[in-house]
Design a protein around this motif. Structure first.
Motif: not given
Length: 207
Positions: A13, A189-192, A195
């Motif tokens: 991540h 959707i996980n911003q951590l 993409k």
């Protein structure tokens, strides 16, 4: 100098990436190797295959020529003991200082690691911390830190191994466990996550 960044990377991540970038920048590393472990000796076995985790690492680092994947622990049978990889790296890079990045949680359990004292002689330990983590190592580890800790980056280059250095990094409160739970429970959707990693997770229906 080369750096080794080990872990399950389950998944990798932005916290991992930021620590790696800061390490390369601050310590002026020639290369930083991401080293996923297949069967962690101190953690439960991941439900995600080693191949998936390695591929997510590759997707994350492919555009940075100072980063590379080291998959030796994925090819080794049995538990991923760090000392085995460090012995090999010391033979491969005899003239280089090897910096082994660990978190505060790993430092706290260092004295329970397989051949931990040999580890401290094969490399320099670079310790990173996250918010909420406490400094609570064993007395054995404290004794090691008392004689090994340096505040001078030059020591890491001039002395080939045996030092401990606390890296000044932004403290990103990101944990893979939280990300796995978030993806599993909400599928949002996980911003951590990078993409490319998020796309790969969705494509392969991981977690």
């Amino acid at each position: 100098m080369i750096g080794i960044f080990g872990g399950t990377f389950d998944p990798i991540h932005l916290g991992h990436l930021n620590i790696a970038e800061e390490c390369v920048k601050q310590l002026q590393l020639d290369k930083l190797f991401f080293m996923p472990c297949a069967t962690p000796a101190h953690k439960s076995l991941s439900n995600i295959s080693a191949e998936h985790r390695a591929h997510m690492v590759n997707l994350t680092i492919k555009d940075n020529n100072l980063f590379a994947l080291d998959d030796r622990e994925l090819k080794r049978t049995g538990a991923s003991y760090s000392v085995l990889s460090l012995r090999e790296l010391k033979q491969e890079f005899p003239d280089q200082s090897i910096l082994f990045l660990i978190g505060m949680d790993s430092l706290n359990t260092l004295s329970s690691w397989y051949h931990w004292q040999e580890i401290t002689q094969l490399c320099h330990l670079v310790i990173c911390k996250r918010p909420g983590q406490t400094f609570s190592p064993s007395q054995e580890t404290l004794d090691y830190l008392n004689q090994a800790t340096t505040a001078y980056q030059s020591d890491l280059k001039e002395i080939k191994s045996g030092k401990a250095f606390f890296l000044d990094t932004p403290e990103f409160n990101i944990a893979s466990t939280h990300i796995r739970n978030n993806l599993n429970e909400t599928n949002s959707i996980n911003q951590l996550l990078p993409k490319a990693v998020l796309s790969y997770i969705k494509l392969n229906k991981l977690y």
